[in-house]
Design an enzyme around this catalytic site. Sequence first.
Site, PDB file in Angstrom:
ATOM      1  CB  CYS A  47     -26.120   1.096 -36.284  1.00  0.00           C
ATOM      2  SG  CYS A  47     -25.695  -0.435 -37.134  1.00  0.00           S
ATOM      3  CG  HIS A  48     -31.168  -2.141 -37.948  1.00  0.00           C
ATOM      4  ND1 HIS A  48     -31.011  -1.170 -38.906  1.00  0.00           N
ATOM      5  CD2 HIS A  48     -32.491  -2.333 -37.800  1.00  0.00           C
ATOM      6  CE1 HIS A  48     -32.196  -0.802 -39.344  1.00  0.00           C
ATOM      7  NE2 HIS A  48     -33.115  -1.482 -38.690  1.00  0.00           N
ATOM      8  CB  THR A  49     -25.202  -3.333 -34.445  1.00  0.00           C
ATOM      9  OG1 THR A  49     -25.129  -3.807 -35.799  1.00  0.00           O
ATOM     10  CG2 THR A  49     -24.385  -4.246 -33.559  1.00  0.00           C
ATOM     11  CG  HIS A  69     -21.901   1.263 -33.372  1.00  0.00           C
ATOM     12  ND1 HIS A  69     -23.182   0.948 -32.993  1.00  0.00           N
ATOM     13  CD2 HIS A  69     -21.760   0.792 -34.636  1.00  0.00           C
ATOM     14  CE1 HIS A  69     -23.782   0.300 -33.978  1.00  0.00           C
ATOM     15  NE2 HIS A  69     -22.945   0.194 -34.994  1.00  0.00           N
ATOM     16  CD  GLU A  70     -23.957   4.583 -38.774  1.00  0.00           C
ATOM     17  OE1 GLU A  70     -23.946   3.348 -38.873  1.00  0.00           O
ATOM     18  OE2 GLU A  70     -24.805   5.291 -39.327  1.00  0.00           O
ATOM     19  CB  CYS A  99      -3.185  -1.260 -32.203  1.00  0.00           C
ATOM     20  SG  CYS A  99      -2.499  -2.897 -32.559  1.00  0.00           S
ATOM     21  CB  CYS A 102      -2.239  -6.457 -32.370  1.00  0.00           C
ATOM     22  SG  CYS A 102      -3.553  -6.372 -33.601  1.00  0.00           S
ATOM     23  CB  CYS A 105      -2.650  -4.290 -36.786  1.00  0.00           C
ATOM     24  SG  CYS A 105      -4.156  -3.590 -36.079  1.00  0.00           S
ATOM     25  CB  CYS A 113      -7.364  -4.044 -34.214  1.00  0.00           C
ATOM     26  SG  CYS A 113      -6.205  -3.475 -32.953  1.00  0.00           S
ATOM     27  NE  ARG A 117     -14.540  -7.373 -30.772  1.00  0.00           N
ATOM     28  CZ  ARG A 117     -15.509  -7.644 -29.889  1.00  0.00           C
ATOM     29  NH1 ARG A 117     -15.351  -7.352 -28.596  1.00  0.00           N
ATOM     30  NH2 ARG A 117     -16.626  -8.212 -30.283  1.00  0.00           N
ATOM     31  CB  CYS A 177     -21.343   1.665 -38.329  1.00  0.00           C
ATOM     32  SG  CYS A 177     -21.819  -0.076 -38.351  1.00  0.00           S
ATOM     33  NE  ARG A 372     -27.032   3.697 -40.132  1.00  0.00           N
ATOM     34  CZ  ARG A 372     -27.254   2.378 -40.220  1.00  0.00           C
ATOM     35  NH1 ARG A 372     -28.463   1.900 -40.464  1.00  0.00           N
ATOM     36  NH2 ARG A 372     -26.266   1.519 -40.051  1.00  0.00           N
TER      37      ARG A 372
HETATM   38  N1  LIG Z   1     -20.911  -6.856 -40.369  1.00  0.00           N
HETATM   39  C1  LIG Z   1     -20.866  -5.580 -40.015  1.00  0.00           C
HETATM   40  O1  LIG Z   1     -19.798  -5.003 -39.807  1.00  0.00           O
HETATM   41  C2  LIG Z   1     -22.153  -4.804 -39.875  1.00  0.00           C
HETATM   42  C3  LIG Z   1     -22.116  -3.405 -39.817  1.00  0.00           C
HETATM   43  C4  LIG Z   1     -23.327  -2.704 -39.765  1.00  0.00           C
HETATM   44  C5  LIG Z   1     -24.528  -3.372 -39.723  1.00  0.00           C
HETATM   45  N2  LIG Z   1     -24.510  -4.741 -39.746  1.00  0.00           N
HETATM   46  C6  LIG Z   1     -25.772  -5.496 -39.758  1.00  0.00           C
HETATM   47  O2  LIG Z   1     -26.286  -5.457 -41.084  1.00  0.00           O
HETATM   48  C7  LIG Z   1     -27.677  -5.701 -41.053  1.00  0.00           C
HETATM   49  C8  LIG Z   1     -28.397  -4.695 -41.924  1.00  0.00           C
HETATM   50  O3  LIG Z   1     -28.324  -3.410 -41.377  1.00  0.00           O
HETATM   51  P1  LIG Z   1     -29.270  -2.232 -41.966  1.00  0.00           P
HETATM   52  O4  LIG Z   1     -29.022  -1.039 -41.144  1.00  0.00           O
HETATM   53  O5  LIG Z   1     -29.120  -2.134 -43.438  1.00  0.00           O
HETATM   54  O6  LIG Z   1     -30.711  -2.872 -41.612  1.00  0.00           O
HETATM   55  P2  LIG Z   1     -32.187  -2.584 -42.145  1.00  0.00           P
HETATM   56  O7  LIG Z   1     -33.120  -3.202 -41.169  1.00  0.00           O
HETATM   57  O8  LIG Z   1     -32.354  -1.148 -42.473  1.00  0.00           O
HETATM   58  O9  LIG Z   1     -32.271  -3.386 -43.508  1.00  0.00           O
HETATM   59  C9  LIG Z   1     -32.646  -4.722 -43.593  1.00  0.00           C
HETATM   60  C10 LIG Z   1     -33.559  -4.911 -44.815  1.00  0.00           C
HETATM   61  O10 LIG Z   1     -33.834  -6.297 -44.936  1.00  0.00           O
HETATM   62  C11 LIG Z   1     -35.189  -6.457 -45.333  1.00  0.00           C
HETATM   63  N3  LIG Z   1     -35.604  -7.822 -44.954  1.00  0.00           N
HETATM   64  C12 LIG Z   1     -35.959  -8.284 -43.723  1.00  0.00           C
HETATM   65  N4  LIG Z   1     -36.210  -9.606 -43.772  1.00  0.00           N
HETATM   66  C13 LIG Z   1     -36.010  -9.991 -45.060  1.00  0.00           C
HETATM   67  C14 LIG Z   1     -36.106 -11.239 -45.743  1.00  0.00           C
HETATM   68  N5  LIG Z   1     -36.447 -12.351 -45.109  1.00  0.00           N
HETATM   69  N6  LIG Z   1     -35.799 -11.263 -47.068  1.00  0.00           N
HETATM   70  C15 LIG Z   1     -35.449 -10.138 -47.725  1.00  0.00           C
HETATM   71  N7  LIG Z   1     -35.359  -8.915 -47.127  1.00  0.00           N
HETATM   72  C16 LIG Z   1     -35.614  -8.850 -45.813  1.00  0.00           C
HETATM   73  C17 LIG Z   1     -35.937  -5.344 -44.611  1.00  0.00           C
HETATM   74  O11 LIG Z   1     -37.154  -5.044 -45.251  1.00  0.00           O
HETATM   75  C18 LIG Z   1     -34.905  -4.202 -44.709  1.00  0.00           C
HETATM   76  O12 LIG Z   1     -35.121  -3.439 -45.879  1.00  0.00           O
HETATM   77  C19 LIG Z   1     -28.073  -5.687 -39.567  1.00  0.00           C
HETATM   78  O13 LIG Z   1     -28.129  -7.042 -39.143  1.00  0.00           O
HETATM   79  C20 LIG Z   1     -26.907  -4.975 -38.912  1.00  0.00           C
HETATM   80  O14 LIG Z   1     -26.794  -5.334 -37.548  1.00  0.00           O
HETATM   81  C21 LIG Z   1     -23.366  -5.450 -39.847  1.00  0.00           C
HETATM   82  N1  LIG Z   2     -21.301  -8.757 -29.900  1.00  0.00           N
HETATM   83  C1  LIG Z   2     -21.937  -9.241 -31.077  1.00  0.00           C
HETATM   84  C2  LIG Z   2     -21.067  -8.961 -32.275  1.00  0.00           C
HETATM   85  C3  LIG Z   2     -21.872  -8.465 -33.371  1.00  0.00           C
HETATM   86  C4  LIG Z   2     -21.028  -8.199 -34.603  1.00  0.00           C
HETATM   87  O1  LIG Z   2     -20.738  -9.102 -35.362  1.00  0.00           O
HETATM   88  N2  LIG Z   2     -20.628  -6.951 -34.792  1.00  0.00           N
HETATM   89  C5  LIG Z   2     -19.996  -6.530 -36.030  1.00  0.00           C
HETATM   90  C6  LIG Z   2     -20.232  -5.087 -36.166  1.00  0.00           C
HETATM   91  S1  LIG Z   2     -21.916  -4.691 -36.326  1.00  0.00           S
HETATM   92  C7  LIG Z   2     -21.867  -3.026 -36.500  1.00  0.00           C
HETATM   93  O2  LIG Z   2     -23.112  -2.554 -36.661  1.00  0.00           O
HETATM   94  C8  LIG Z   2     -18.483  -6.701 -36.015  1.00  0.00           C
HETATM   95  O3  LIG Z   2     -17.761  -5.946 -36.602  1.00  0.00           O
HETATM   96  N3  LIG Z   2     -18.006  -7.698 -35.379  1.00  0.00           N
HETATM   97  C9  LIG Z   2     -16.592  -7.914 -35.210  1.00  0.00           C
HETATM   98  C10 LIG Z   2     -16.189  -7.622 -33.794  1.00  0.00           C
HETATM   99  O4  LIG Z   2     -17.096  -7.384 -32.977  1.00  0.00           O
HETATM  100  O5  LIG Z   2     -14.996  -7.627 -33.507  1.00  0.00           O
HETATM  101  C11 LIG Z   2     -22.236 -10.720 -30.973  1.00  0.00           C
HETATM  102  O6  LIG Z   2     -21.506 -11.414 -30.241  1.00  0.00           O
HETATM  103  O7  LIG Z   2     -23.202 -11.163 -31.601  1.00  0.00           O
HETATM  104 ZN   LIG Z   3     -23.433  -0.453 -36.877  1.00  0.00          ZN
HETATM  105 ZN   LIG Z   4      -4.095  -4.109 -33.802  1.00  0.00          ZN
END
Ligand SMILES: NC(=O)c1ccc[n+]([C@@H]2O[C@H](COP(=O)([O-])OP(=O)(O)OC[C@H]3O[C@@H](n4cnc5c(N)ncnc54)[C@H](O)[C@@H]3O)[C@@H](O)[C@H]2O)c1
Ligand SMILES: N[C@@H](CCC(=O)N[C@@H](CSCO)C(=O)NCC(=O)O)C(=O)O
Ligand SMILES: [Zn+2]
Ligand SMILES: [Zn+2]
Length: 379
Positions: A47-49, A69-70, A99, A102, A105, A113, A117, A177, A372
Site C-alpha cells: 500500500c502507498h502508506t 498492513h494489507e 476491542c 474502549c 468502540c 479503537c 493504538r 486496507c 495492487r
Molecule cells: N485514510 C485511510 O484509511 C487510507 C487507507 C489506504 C490508503 N490511504 C491513502 O490513500 C491515498 C491513495 O492511495 P492509492 O493506493 O489509491 O494511491 P495511488 O498512488 O495508486 O493513487 C493516487 C492517484 O492520484 C493521482 N494523482 C497524483 N497527483 C494528482 C493530482 N495532483 N491531481 C489528480 N490526481 C493525482 C495519481 O496519478 C494516481 O492515479 C494514499 O495517500 C494512501 O496513503 C488512506
Molecule cells: N502515522 C501516520 C498515520 C497515517 C494515517 O493516517 N493512516 C491511516 C491509515 S493509512 C492506511 O493505508 C489511518 O487509518 N489513520 C488512523 C490511525 O492511524 O489511527 C501519520 O502520523 O502521518
Molecule cells: Zn494501506
Molecule cells: Zn476499542
Amino acid sequence: MSTEGQVITCKAAVAWEPNKPLVIEDVQVAPPQAGEVRIKILFTALCHTDAYTWSGKDPEGLFPCILGHEAAGIVESVGEGVTEVQPGDHVIPCYQAECRECKFCKSGKTNLCGKVRGATGAGVMMNDRKSRFSINGKPIYHFMGTSTFSQYTVVHDVSVAKIDPQAPLDKVCLLGCGVPTGLGAVWNTAKVEPGSIVAVFGLGTVGLAVAEGAKAAGASRVIGIDIDPKKFDRAKNFGVTEFVNPKDHDKPIQQVLVDLTDGGVDYSFECIGNVSVMRAALECCHKGWGTSVIVGVAASGQEISTRPFQLVTGRVWKGTAFGGFKSRSQVPWLVDKYMKKEIKVDEYVTHNMTLGEINEAFRYMHGGDCLRCVLKMQD
Ligand SMILES: NC(=O)c1ccc[n+]([C@@H]2O[C@H](COP(=O)([O-])OP(=O)(O)OC[C@H]3O[C@@H](n4cnc5c(N)ncnc54)[C@H](O)[C@@H]3O)[C@@H](O)[C@H]2O)c1
Ligand SMILES: N[C@@H](CCC(=O)N[C@@H](CSCO)C(=O)NCC(=O)O)C(=O)O
Ligand SMILES: [Zn+2]
Ligand SMILES: [Zn+2]
C-alpha cells in the site's frame, strides 16, 4: 511438528533505514503473549502508506521495522486468554483494531479503537511494550500493529478478523486496507445518497473503490479526476462516468468542476494525499451541503487550508480511516460480499510477485499501471 511456544525463524523484509532498499533477513519471531496471535502470512499486498512510512516522512515511522498492513494468513498459535481465534483459522490482520470495550468502540460514533493504538504507534506490543521481532537479539519494530512483510507476525487479538476459510487469501488480502477504505468512505463516512454527483480525486485503488462504492450507492454522476490520462480507461469499469484531467485546463480544477455541475458536487473524495488537492476537493463542493472526505495521507508537516467562508456557507470537511469500517466485525462481512460477487477485489490485483522481489514490487507500485501488487510470502 508444532511450532507453538517456540521462537520461529523466518524470512522478513526489514526496513533498516528510511529510503534504503528493504533487506530480506532471517528474523526471530517470539511466541504470542497474553492477548496476542501469531499468524503465518500467506499473501500481502503493498500500500502507498507502507512507502510513505519507509520514506521517512511519517512522524510515527520507526527504524528498523517490518512494514506491511494489507494481508491474509492462517493463525499459527495464540497466547493466553485468546478466545475468538484458534490455530488454523483464516484471518486478515487489521491495522485498525476493534476491542468493543474502549470509549471509542462503545461510542457508536467511530471505527477508531483506543485499546492498542498507543503501542502500535510506538512499534511494540501492549503487554510488555516490547517487540516480538528480533535479529540475533536486536529488536525490530512492529508497524501499524500488523508487520505483514514477514512470513510470521504477532498481532493483538483485537486486530484479527476471522474470515471464511473458502475465501482465496491471495485476493482477500486486499480487504485489509485499500478497497474497504474507498468503499467505506462512501458508504459510512459520506453516506452518499442515490442521485448524488460525486467527484473522486486520484484514480488509484482507493479512488477506484470510492467510484465503485458511489456507483453501488446510486450516484448519478461519478467524475474521476487524475493527472495521468492512462487511468481513465480502467476507471470506467469501476463506475467512473466522466473524466477530468487538471492538466487540460487553465482554470483551477475546483472552478472547472463547479462549472460542470451547476454549482458544485454533492460529495468529493481526495484519494491522493496532496494538501492542495484537498483544498480543491472541498471547494468544488456545492454551497449549502457539499461534503468533502479526505482519504489520502499527507506527509508530516503538511497542512490543509481554505477560506473559513467555504465552511460558513455550508460545505463540510471530513476524513476517514479504513473507510469507517469496524474491522473485526465488518471485514468478515466484506469477505462474504466478495464471495457473493457483490464487490470487486480481483480487478484491483494487477501484479503478483514474491517476498524476495519486494523492492521491485515497490518500483511497480510507483509506476502508473499498478493498482495492487500481491506478494506470495511462503516458498
Ligand atoms: N485514510 C485511510 O484509511 C487510507 C487507507 C489506504 C490508503 N490511504 C491513502 O490513500 C491515498 C491513495 O492511495 P492509492 O493506493 O489509491 O494511491 P495511488 O498512488 O495508486 O493513487 C493516487 C492517484 O492520484 C493521482 N494523482 C497524483 N497527483 C494528482 C493530482 N495532483 N491531481 C489528480 N490526481 C493525482 C495519481 O496519478 C494516481 O492515479 C494514499 O495517500 C494512501 O496513503 C488512506
Ligand atoms: N502515522 C501516520 C498515520 C497515517 C494515517 O493516517 N493512516 C491511516 C491509515 S493509512 C492506511 O493505508 C489511518 O487509518 N489513520 C488512523 C490511525 O492511524 O489511527 C501519520 O502520523 O502521518
Ligand atoms: Zn494501506
Ligand atoms: Zn476499542
